[in-house]
Design an enzyme around this catalytic site. Structure first.
Site, mmCIF file in Angstrom:
data_model
loop_
_atom_site.group_PDB
_atom_site.id
_atom_site.type_symbol
_atom_site.label_atom_id
_atom_site.label_comp_id
_atom_site.label_asym_id
_atom_site.label_seq_id
_atom_site.Cartn_x
_atom_site.Cartn_y
_atom_site.Cartn_z
ATOM 1 C CE LYS A 13 0.494 -6.014 -3.214
ATOM 2 N NZ LYS A 13 0.784 -6.252 -1.809
ATOM 3 N NE ARG A 88 -3.286 -1.787 0.586
ATOM 4 C CZ ARG A 88 -2.127 -1.786 -0.071
ATOM 5 N NH1 ARG A 88 -2.087 -1.501 -1.338
ATOM 6 N NH2 ARG A 88 -1.010 -2.075 0.555
ATOM 7 N NE ARG A 127 9.016 -2.937 1.915
ATOM 8 C CZ ARG A 127 7.777 -3.170 1.493
ATOM 9 N NH1 ARG A 127 7.572 -3.928 0.438
ATOM 10 N NH2 ARG A 127 6.747 -2.686 2.122
ATOM 11 N NE ARG A 133 6.992 1.211 1.864
ATOM 12 C CZ ARG A 133 6.154 0.404 1.246
ATOM 13 N NH1 ARG A 133 6.458 -0.109 0.084
ATOM 14 N NH2 ARG A 133 4.996 0.092 1.798
ATOM 15 N NE ARG A 144 2.495 -1.526 5.142
ATOM 16 C CZ ARG A 144 3.818 -1.759 5.161
ATOM 17 N NH1 ARG A 144 4.542 -1.378 6.190
ATOM 18 N NH2 ARG A 144 4.384 -2.353 4.164
HETATM 19 P P1 ADP Z 1 2.482 -2.680 0.980
HETATM 20 O O1 ADP Z 1 1.437 -3.460 0.261
HETATM 21 O O2 ADP Z 1 3.833 -3.315 0.926
HETATM 22 O O3 ADP Z 1 2.080 -2.322 2.370
HETATM 23 P P2 ADP Z 1 2.025 -0.430 -0.841
HETATM 24 O O4 ADP Z 1 3.146 0.309 -1.461
HETATM 25 O O5 ADP Z 1 1.160 -1.230 -1.743
HETATM 26 O O6 ADP Z 1 2.703 -1.299 0.274
HETATM 27 O O7 ADP Z 1 1.082 0.583 -0.029
HETATM 28 C C1 ADP Z 1 1.581 1.447 0.960
HETATM 29 C C2 ADP Z 1 0.440 2.221 1.613
HETATM 30 O O8 ADP Z 1 -0.226 3.031 0.631
HETATM 31 C C3 ADP Z 1 -0.685 1.388 2.224
HETATM 32 O O9 ADP Z 1 -0.382 0.929 3.512
HETATM 33 C C4 ADP Z 1 -1.846 2.400 2.220
HETATM 34 O O10 ADP Z 1 -1.720 3.337 3.250
HETATM 35 C C5 ADP Z 1 -1.626 3.129 0.903
HETATM 36 N N1 ADP Z 1 -2.371 2.459 -0.195
HETATM 37 C C6 ADP Z 1 -1.849 1.830 -1.284
HETATM 38 N N2 ADP Z 1 -2.813 1.331 -2.056
HETATM 39 C C7 ADP Z 1 -3.994 1.649 -1.457
HETATM 40 C C8 ADP Z 1 -5.356 1.386 -1.731
HETATM 41 N N3 ADP Z 1 -5.729 0.681 -2.814
HETATM 42 N N4 ADP Z 1 -6.300 1.887 -0.884
HETATM 43 C C9 ADP Z 1 -5.958 2.587 0.181
HETATM 44 N N5 ADP Z 1 -4.698 2.854 0.531
HETATM 45 C C10 ADP Z 1 -3.715 2.387 -0.263
#
Ligand code: ADP
Length: 192
Positions: A13, A88, A127, A133, A144
């Site tokens: 994404k 999410r 990654r 990260r 996740r």
């Molecule tokens: P990825 O989708 O690769 O796991 P992101 O950068 O989108 O990584 O998100 C990293 C973390 O940030 C998530 O695991 C969560 O803890 C938090 N996060 C991001 N977006 C949301 C959301 N919409 N609601 C709740 N937590 C979020």
């Protein structure tokens, strides 16, 4: 163009959103990036979010909505956006509809990038090495993916049932995936 990007962690994404931003000339709003910026700044919100993110759980809907409202109050979102990482869960999907309605907007498409689980795990391991990260360790990755299946997959189904979903195969070279997305959502803007 107002786009919502959906897909499991590691589905690409963020990478595709960065390209779409250039191509469509609209801002890329990544809730993960917004949260990581808060963590890096050591803000009260960041302090609250840090541990939750590191273990791979969702940060509270309330924090996310506040952050999103704030971001959408900026003028640059008026003519479009690429939303990456939100919604999410179903409550966030409802909150997004309400927020956009209050702004007199609707998104044009929810694009789901599909990648099979095995490849996801492989990509995230890669990654982890490259970017280091905090949430790319095996335990957090597992969490996740579980959160995605339990809470985010229903959002995909919700958009499917409402005829708002566009499914794009996320496997293959970055350029190929990008071309597939553009052809699916804005064929008039396809190049070549
Ligand atoms: P990825 O989708 O690769 O796991 P992101 O950068 O989108 O990584 O998100 C990293 C973390 O940030 C998530 O695991 C969560 O803890 C938090 N996060 C991001 N977006 C949301 C959301 N919409 N609601 C709740 N937590 C979020």
């Amino acid at each position: 163009m107002r786009l919502v990007l959906l897909g499991a962690p590691g589905s690409g994404k963020g990478t595709q959103a960065a390209r779409l931003k250039e191509h469509l000339q609209v801002p890329h709003i990544s809730t993960g990036d917004l949260l990581r910026a808060e963590v890096a700044a050591g803000s009260p919100l960041g302090l609250q979010a840090k541990e939750v993110m590191a273990r791979g759980d969702l940060v509270s809907d309330e924090i996310l909505l506040g952050m999103l409202k704030d971001r959408f109050s900026r003028d640059d979102t008026r003519n479009g956006f690429i939303l990456d990482g939100y919604p999410r869960n179903l409550a966030q999907a409802a909150a997004l509809d309400d927020l956009l309605a209050s702004l007199g907007q609707k998104f044009d498409a929810a694009v789901q990038l599909t990648v099979d689980n095995e490849q996801i795990v492989e990509r995230l391991a890669g990654r982890a090495k490259a970017e280091g990260r905090a949430d790319d360790n095996p335990e957090s990755v597992r969490k996740r993916l579980q959160v995605y299946d339990q809470q985010t997959a229903p959002v995909v189904e919700f958009y499917r049932q409402h005829g708002q979903l566009t499914v794009v195969d996320g496997v293959g070279p970055l350029d190929a995936v990008f071309t597939r997305i553009i052809e699916a959502i804005a064929p008039e803007k396809a190049v070549g």
